[in-house]
Design a protein around this motif. Structure first.
Motif, mmCIF file in Angstrom:
data_model
loop_
_atom_site.group_PDB
_atom_site.id
_atom_site.type_symbol
_atom_site.label_atom_id
_atom_site.label_comp_id
_atom_site.label_asym_id
_atom_site.label_seq_id
_atom_site.Cartn_x
_atom_site.Cartn_y
_atom_site.Cartn_z
ATOM 1 N N LEU A 161 5.558 -2.171 3.100
ATOM 2 C CA LEU A 161 4.287 -1.433 3.068
ATOM 3 C C LEU A 161 4.403 -0.243 3.999
ATOM 4 O O LEU A 161 4.850 -0.401 5.141
ATOM 5 N N LYS A 162 3.955 0.926 3.566
ATOM 6 C CA LYS A 162 4.013 2.091 4.447
ATOM 7 C C LYS A 162 2.926 2.056 5.502
ATOM 8 O O LYS A 162 3.024 2.714 6.535
ATOM 9 N N ILE A 163 1.872 1.329 5.216
ATOM 10 C CA ILE A 163 0.798 1.125 6.187
ATOM 11 C C ILE A 163 0.247 -0.274 5.922
ATOM 12 O O ILE A 163 0.184 -0.695 4.761
ATOM 13 N N PRO A 164 -0.104 -1.018 6.963
ATOM 14 C CA PRO A 164 -0.424 -2.436 6.748
ATOM 15 C C PRO A 164 -1.797 -2.700 6.137
ATOM 16 O O PRO A 164 -2.593 -3.480 6.664
ATOM 17 N N VAL A 165 -2.085 -2.045 5.046
ATOM 18 C CA VAL A 165 -3.360 -2.240 4.346
ATOM 19 C C VAL A 165 -3.058 -2.391 2.855
ATOM 20 O O VAL A 165 -2.261 -1.632 2.314
ATOM 21 N N MET A 166 -3.687 -3.377 2.220
ATOM 22 C CA MET A 166 -3.538 -3.531 0.768
ATOM 23 C C MET A 166 -4.927 -3.692 0.160
ATOM 24 O O MET A 166 -5.877 -4.019 0.865
ATOM 25 N N LEU A 214 0.351 5.644 -1.946
ATOM 26 C CA LEU A 214 0.336 5.269 -0.526
ATOM 27 C C LEU A 214 1.502 4.365 -0.132
ATOM 28 O O LEU A 214 1.726 4.123 1.046
ATOM 29 N N GLY A 215 2.202 3.831 -1.121
ATOM 30 C CA GLY A 215 3.276 2.886 -0.806
ATOM 31 C C GLY A 215 2.727 1.552 -0.343
ATOM 32 O O GLY A 215 3.249 0.929 0.578
ATOM 33 N N ILE A 216 1.629 1.145 -0.990
ATOM 34 C CA ILE A 216 1.053 -0.170 -0.674
ATOM 35 C C ILE A 216 0.850 -0.933 -1.984
ATOM 36 O O ILE A 216 1.499 -0.618 -2.975
ATOM 37 N N TYR A 217 -0.048 -1.926 -2.007
ATOM 38 C CA TYR A 217 -0.215 -2.772 -3.193
ATOM 39 C C TYR A 217 -1.675 -2.982 -3.523
ATOM 40 O O TYR A 217 -2.515 -3.022 -2.645
ATOM 41 N N TYR A 218 -1.946 -3.128 -4.807
ATOM 42 C CA TYR A 218 -3.264 -3.601 -5.220
ATOM 43 C C TYR A 218 -3.055 -4.950 -5.879
ATOM 44 O O TYR A 218 -1.925 -5.362 -6.130
ATOM 45 N N ASN A 219 -4.153 -5.655 -6.119
ATOM 46 C CA ASN A 219 -4.056 -7.036 -6.577
ATOM 47 C C ASN A 219 -4.917 -7.221 -7.822
ATOM 48 O O ASN A 219 -6.087 -6.837 -7.835
ATOM 49 N N THR A 220 -4.331 -7.779 -8.877
ATOM 50 C CA THR A 220 -5.026 -7.873 -10.169
ATOM 51 C C THR A 220 -6.166 -8.879 -10.173
ATOM 52 O O THR A 220 -6.956 -8.886 -11.107
ATOM 53 N N GLY A 221 -6.236 -9.748 -9.141
ATOM 54 C CA GLY A 221 -7.198 -10.836 -9.240
ATOM 55 C C GLY A 221 -6.752 -11.799 -10.317
ATOM 56 O O GLY A 221 -5.642 -11.689 -10.834
ATOM 57 N N GLU A 222 -7.646 -12.723 -10.691
ATOM 58 C CA GLU A 222 -7.200 -13.764 -11.610
ATOM 59 C C GLU A 222 -7.443 -13.418 -13.070
ATOM 60 O O GLU A 222 -7.342 -14.269 -13.932
ATOM 61 N N GLY A 223 -7.720 -12.154 -13.360
ATOM 62 C CA GLY A 223 -8.062 -11.803 -14.740
ATOM 63 C C GLY A 223 -6.903 -11.325 -15.579
ATOM 64 O O GLY A 223 -7.099 -10.838 -16.682
ATOM 65 N N VAL A 270 -6.921 7.408 -1.296
ATOM 66 C CA VAL A 270 -5.781 7.935 -0.533
ATOM 67 C C VAL A 270 -6.286 8.583 0.758
ATOM 68 O O VAL A 270 -5.716 8.373 1.838
ATOM 69 N N ASN A 271 -7.379 9.332 0.658
ATOM 70 C CA ASN A 271 -7.956 9.947 1.854
ATOM 71 C C ASN A 271 -8.304 8.891 2.898
ATOM 72 O O ASN A 271 -7.982 9.034 4.079
ATOM 73 N N LEU A 272 -8.984 7.851 2.444
ATOM 74 C CA LEU A 272 -9.428 6.812 3.381
ATOM 75 C C LEU A 272 -8.245 6.192 4.116
ATOM 76 O O LEU A 272 -8.232 6.106 5.351
ATOM 77 N N ILE A 273 -7.246 5.776 3.344
ATOM 78 C CA ILE A 273 -6.119 5.076 3.968
ATOM 79 C C ILE A 273 -5.301 6.042 4.833
ATOM 80 O O ILE A 273 -4.784 5.665 5.896
ATOM 81 N N THR A 274 -5.210 7.290 4.409
ATOM 82 C CA THR A 274 -4.493 8.274 5.226
ATOM 83 C C THR A 274 -5.215 8.490 6.560
ATOM 84 O O THR A 274 -4.583 8.574 7.614
ATOM 85 N N ALA A 275 -6.543 8.547 6.488
ATOM 86 C CA ALA A 275 -7.318 8.714 7.721
ATOM 87 C C ALA A 275 -7.145 7.503 8.632
ATOM 88 O O ALA A 275 -6.965 7.637 9.847
ATOM 89 N N TRP A 276 -7.176 6.315 8.032
ATOM 90 C CA TRP A 276 -6.982 5.096 8.829
ATOM 91 C C TRP A 276 -5.607 5.092 9.475
ATOM 92 O O TRP A 276 -5.431 4.664 10.607
#
Lengths: 242, 501
Positions: free
Chosen positions: B165-170, B194-203, B449-455
């Protein structure tokens, strides 16, 4: 077709699966299997014959091909299976075919608790489980699609256990018996099989009958119960938006 | 019956000197609050349908609208609050189970707000992130027990599979079904950028999103919807969902009417049928069974992808996490009681589970005590609201965090907590094509992307202030934390000292 024999008595699950992943033109016969788990997990286009007793989760996520066991198998056979055939020339343990979506599982003898829980069907995928003997409790719990047949061959009395079909909201269960399983939940409607059902079973089970050298006319002349969900939405609780 | 009448919670104030009767509010409100009068000379509002999502306020070209809290009230009663009385009337009138959306909004303590961060002064000087390299990359997964070298001294690479992960947020698990296609697309695109991950959930995973596979975590829940080998092969990691913070211990139920064509395709169930996720996985009744599922997945992916096990933060979460770490899972995800949801029974959401902060701390300490902390990474969720919460979570032992609500807000959610209605005016929690088209995936992606970049910048700045130049060095570094206004027991559980100590 040519058959490649692999002696697995000193191989781990991981080693066996690595061998199975190698593309090949011949069938594979695994001998000396004793409890190795996960055989064939997530694979497709395999044709494997197993001698011995494979461990849990045989053919989990199976996506095609055939696994045949000359003996008994253990728990969680065909877990979340999508396609293909699993044939057990003996009995199986608990949680057979959990949440399977496609393919067929044929068991010559008995199966344990929680057989065929949450089976579902989708598009051209219509899963089928056939048990020659009897099953334990919770058969077809949460059934959402597909077909389960319990033939009760050589069994007197009921062929399934408590709470068969709890939460059933699709699919169908056929039980060859004169005695209903105990504690059937209210989501299940029971019918006696009619001519149409028997006609349907005759074609549905032809492969099974041929596989285990059974005489269809003898088996199909007995009484069958048909279990179907009695409402489309068994868990439709009344919610109030807050 | 008059007894069932509940005065609306909000009032719509329309400034008639500004309103030009243009009708934007009428067109924008999916709840049918605004309507023209018979002669179309005025617009009338029915507050009883208003959920306070601010769509009309935000789109009114004349700024003629505002929404205020109703001052209608029952007689003051500390014990029987307005909310309690209203909910009781709702149930008495319907016989229904109260259903809510988004995370637990009740007035419980938020421990993150009672934790303060350290900074360097004079000695061990702070690091200037504008000038010095500041590492925010983390690698999720088990770590080897020891470093091993070849006879010639070179390092033996024996790390188990991991997620970089490029930043520890997913982005937390949110299913296609609970949120819209455009929202999913935005999350997927932002993760890739961002070089991170999203999650599909159970659907399940929609075919269009296979191209984001390298940034996708797929979920295996009790209903096993959409789980097939293609699902695994188009993912970077597989998450077994045992529970979620908003509704620990209960299952899920997507009613048949919401299972339309595309949803049916991803869940792999016929259109119009119910999608029931039983409360437990009926093939997992023990840690041994969990281990079996973990390894059946590992075998299915030939040990090339990490397996995550997600649980809700409950009373004995430390012991449960110890079991999960021993089950062969590579990553444990823990979801606190503030965790969001598209729909959950109100009573369960608001009363079951524990906060993420003590859950995280006790899990981290327990795994350290047992000498197995290196076997797993910890990802925490359940209301990480800003970069300060992120820093505090890492210092309490997290390897990374999942954000759900924060990501939705970034895309435009106004936290009206009405996801369960399916009428989201912002095009996020809805499957209505007209509403979905309001969410522009590209814009929403930019905002994420803005949010995570700011964080990330804030994370670097806070780390620099502490004299720390990598997230790895901040991890579990409780010396950087001080509690304020907490009891000794609370400090003990969090493993931190009080401010001034």
């Amino acid at each position: 077709m040519e058959k490649q024999i692999i002696n697995c008595s000193s191989l781990s699950s991981k080693e066996i699966n690595s061998l199975l992943r190698v593309p090949r033109t011949s069938n594979v016969a695994l001998t000396g299997i004793l409890g190795q788990r996960f055989i064939g997990s997530g694979m497709k286009d395999i044709d494997v014959e197993i001698s011995g007793t494979p461990g849990n989760a045989l053919g989990a996520y199976l996506d095609g091909g055939k696994i045949s066991v000359k003996g008994n198998a253990q728990d969680a056979v065909g877990d979340t299976m999508n396609e293909g055939n699993i044939i057990i020339h003996g009995s199986v343990g608990d949680a057979l075919g959990y949440s399977m979506r496609g393919g067929k599982i044929y068991v010559k003898e008995n199966s344990g608790y929680r057989t065929g829980v949450h089976i579902k069907e989708y598009a051209d995928k219509k899963p089928l489980i056939v048990i020659g003997g009897k099953t334990g409790s919770f058969l077809g719990e949460y059934l959402a699609g597909g077909t389960i047949v319990v033939l009760g061959l050589g069994i007197d009395g009921t062929v399934a256990g408590n709470f068969t079909g709890t939460g059933m909201h699709g699919g169908v269960i056929y039980l060859r018996t004169d005695v209903l399983p105990p504690n059937l939940p209210k989501q299940v409607s029971v019918f006696d099989a009619g001519k149409d059902d028997i006609f349907y079973l005759e074609s549905l089970l032809s492969e099974y009958f041929a596989l285990f050298n059974l005489k269809p006319e003898e088996i199909l002349s007995s009484h069958f119960f048909v279990l179907r969900p009695n409402a489309r939405n068994p868990y439709k609780q009344l919610y109030v938006l807050n | 019956m008059p007894v069932n009448f509940i005065y609306p919670s909000f009032e719509i104030v329309r400034n008639d000197t500004r309103c030009t009767v243009c009708g934007v509010c009428v067109a924008q409100c999916s709840n049918g609050v605004h309507r023209f009068n018979d002669s179309r000379s005025r617009i009338l509002s029915d507050e009883s349908q208003c959920v306070n999502c601010h769509r009309c306020v935000a789109t009114c070209p004349e700024r003629a609208l505002k929404i205020v809290r109703s001052d209608d009230c029952f007689r003051d009663n500390f014990n029987w609050s307005q909310k309690t009385i209203k909910e009781l009337y709702l149930q008495a009138g319907s016989g229904g189970v109260l259903l809510s959306s988004m995370g637990n909004p009740e007035e419980y303590p938020t421990y993150f707000d009672r934790i303060l961060l350290n900074a360097s002064q004079v000695t061990n000087p702070s690091i200037d992130p504008l000038r010095e390299p500041m590492e925010t990359r983390v690698f999720l997964g088990g770590k080897p027990d020891k470093i091993e070298r070849n006879p010639n001294g070179s390092l033996i690479i024996n790390t188990p599979v991991y997620l970089p992960l490029k930043i520890p947020v997913m982005f937390s698990a949110m299913s296609y079904g609970s949120i819209s296609y455009n929202a999913h697309e935005a999350l997927a695109k932002a993760s890739k950028e961002l070089g991170i991950y999203y999650n599909t959930g159970e659907g399940g995973l929609y075919k269009d999103f296979y191209e984001y596979g390298k940034n996708t975590i797929v979920q295996v829940a009790s209903g096993r919807f959409g789980v097939q080998t293609e699902y695994f092969s188009n993912a970077a990691a597989i998450e077994i969902k045992i529970g979620q913070g908003a509704k620990p211990g209960i299952g899920g139920h997507l009613p048949g009417e919401k299972v339309k064509a595309a949803i049916s395709e991803t869940r792999m169930i016929p259109e119009g049928t119910d999608a029931i996720s039983p409360a437990p996985h009926h093939d997992i009744y023990s840690i041994e069974d969990l281990r079996q599922l973990v390894f059946s997945i590992k075998e299915a992916v030939d040990y090339k992808k990490p397996v995550i096990v997600k649980v809700a933060a409950v009373h004995n979460v430390a012991a449960i996490a110890s079991g999960i770490a021993r089950s062969g899972a590579d990553i444990i995800a823990i979801d606190g009681y503030r965790g969001g949801t598209g729909a959950a029974p109100t009573r369960i959401r608001d009363n079951v589970g524990i906060p993420i902060e003590p859950a995280l701390s006790s899990v981290d300490m327990r795994l350290r005590e047992e000498g197995i902390r290196n076997r797993v990474s910890l990802v925490v969720a359940g209301s990480v609201r800003n970069s300060a919460d992120l820093v505090k979570a890492i210092a309490l032992g997290a390897d990374a965090v999942y954000i759900g609500t924060a990501a939705l807000l970034a895309m435009g959610c106004h936290l009206c907590r009405s996801c369960h209605s399916g009428k989201c005016n912002w095009g996020i929690a809805t499957q209505n094509d007209k509403l979905v088209s309001r969410l522009h995936a590209e814009t929403a992606k930019e905002r994420l992307v803005n949010l995570i970049t700011a964080w990330k910048r804030e994370l670097q700045e806070m780390m620099g202030g502490m004299g720390i130049n990598s997230v790895e060095a901040l991890k579990g570094n409780r010396l950087m934390l001080r509690g304020i206004g907490m009891t000794e027991k609370e400090l003990e559980i969090l493993g931190i000292m009080h401010a001034g100590e």
